[in-house]
Design a protein around this motif. Structure first.
Motif: not given
Length: 408
Positions: A149-150, A198-199, A203-204, A262-263
């Motif tokens: 899921x990355x 999304x975890x 943005x990511x 981290x986004x």
């Protein structure tokens, strides 16, 4: 079109080895779809979609220039495409720069237009270099193979998958490659939490959603397995974007949604075109509304993949504002709670994150970190947008310590 050879059978029942064997174009667009779009691009929203990708095409962006050429017949865009293709053929690089996917789409879309020497040169790159990437993934020789899921792992997989779909039938021994694409797509789909969140943040997360939807769309059309069906993650994805959107009056460049981890506060990939795909697949008028709001704001949606608006827009699903939706939603897998004062243009939005870094589904079923490295130890953090500005904001790209977050 000819019969698929006995030595390169996928499973004997897929569209690509039967009705689509030897057919180009077949990736997202076919000849009939191109002919229909030519008749539509004089009016909105197709006119807007074409204008957007034309801006990219004018700067040499591929595969935008290839599609603009197919739709307009303007030879300038053919010349831009082959110049870009020749440059990519000569380059060295792995799939994260979209080189393989871009070459694959150029090869497929302009197959009838290019001379055989250029087709052969593209085939050689895809068969040699993209195949090497597929083999590394399939043999679990690189870290991305297990990060289901990355965004980076998904991007690498999507690009080598697109290459395999483009050259199947034109190069030998591609069937094992496409069988791997099918089964890895199944594994990725099974790994996704059921709430659409999304975890990695929006943005990511968009960097995952864009290649994921691109891939399962090709799998459905060319291999016949439908990973949209029963997909709770994708069915709920539009609500993740709806609830996390800033009030429409305040959406602008680099300021589109609440963020955490981290986004950042804006989209790198889409989301207009994959929200439109969700709108058509799940008959969701709110997804169509969100896509339209974000697209019409300008400079809010990431342009990479914008050509898919032309492939995926379904005019039979009319946009509907979410005025009757509840003002609070709990995304239970990630334990993200979003509350809004309303759906009007000047509403307030509050977000509270209190779940495990990768979500309950991932922690329950996987021992490895399937979501890459963009999550933070930020359980208990919260953000608030009100009165047209950020009152409490996330730490963004600060160091990954809880002390850098707004935690309760």
């Amino acid at each position: 079109m000819s019969e698929a050879p006995k030595h390169d059978i996928i499973n004997g029942a897929t569209p690509i080895e039967n009705s689509l064997w030897g057919v180009h174009p077949r990736l997202y667009f076919n000849a009939d779809k191109i002919a229909r779009l030519k008749k539509l691009t004089g009016r909105d929203p197709w006119k807007r979609f074409l204008a957007t990708i034309r801006r990219g095409a004018d700067t040499g962006c591929s595969p935008d220039n290839a599609l603009v050429y197919l739709l307009t017949g303007d030879r300038k865009y053919y010349d831009l495409t082959v110049t870009a293709a020749d440059k990519m053929i000569a380059e060295q690089g792995h799939s994260l720069d979209r080189r393989f996917a871009n070459l694959a789409l150029i090869y497929d879309w302009l197959y009838q237009e290019m001379d055989e020497s250029r087709r052969a040169a593209i085939r050689a790159v895809l068969d040699r270099e993209a195949r090497a990437d597929y083999e590394k993934l399939a043999k679990c020789e690189i870290y991305e193979a297990g990060t289901l899921a990355w965004n980076i792992g998904m991007d690498r997989f999507a690009n080598c998958a697109t290459a395999g779909f483009a050259i199947y039938g034109d190069c030998p021994k591609v069937a094992p490659w496409l069988r791997y694409v099918l089964e890895h797509s199944r594994s990725i789909t099974a790994a996704l939490g059921p709430d659409g969140a999304s975890p990695e943040g929006i943005s990511y997360g968009g960097g995952f959603n864009e290649p994921y939807v691109r891939t399962i769309d090709l799998v459905r059309d060319l291999l016949g397995d439908d990973f949209y069906a029963g997909n709770a993650y994708l069915a709920d994805l539009p609500y993740y974007y709806l609830y996390c959107m800033l009030p429409p009056d305040h959406i602008k460049y680099h300021n589109a949604h609440i963020n955490y981890g981290d986004a950042v506060r804006y989209n790198w990939c889409g989301p207009d075109f994959y929200l439109r795909r969700a709108a058509g697949i799940y008959r969701n008028p709110h997804a169509q509304w969100a896509a339209e709001i974000l697209e019409l704001k300008g400079n809010v949606c990431g342009l990479g993949g914008a050509f898919l608006n032309l492939a995926w827009y379904d005019p039979s699903v009319k946009p509907a504002a979410p005025n009757r939706l509840p003002l609070l939603r709990h995304f239970q897998d990630k334990d993200l709670v979003v509350m809004r004062s309303g759906w009007d243009g000047d509403a307030a939005v509050f977000g509270f994150r209190c779940g495990p870094h990768a979500g309950h589904h991932a922690l329950r079923h996987y021992s490895q970190c399937i979501g890459g490295g963009h999550m933070c130890p930020d359980a208990g953090s919260f953000v608030l947008f009100a009165h047209g500005d950020w009152q409490i904001c996330d730490g963004g790209y600060a160091r990954k310590f809880t002390a850098f977050r707004n935690t309760v």
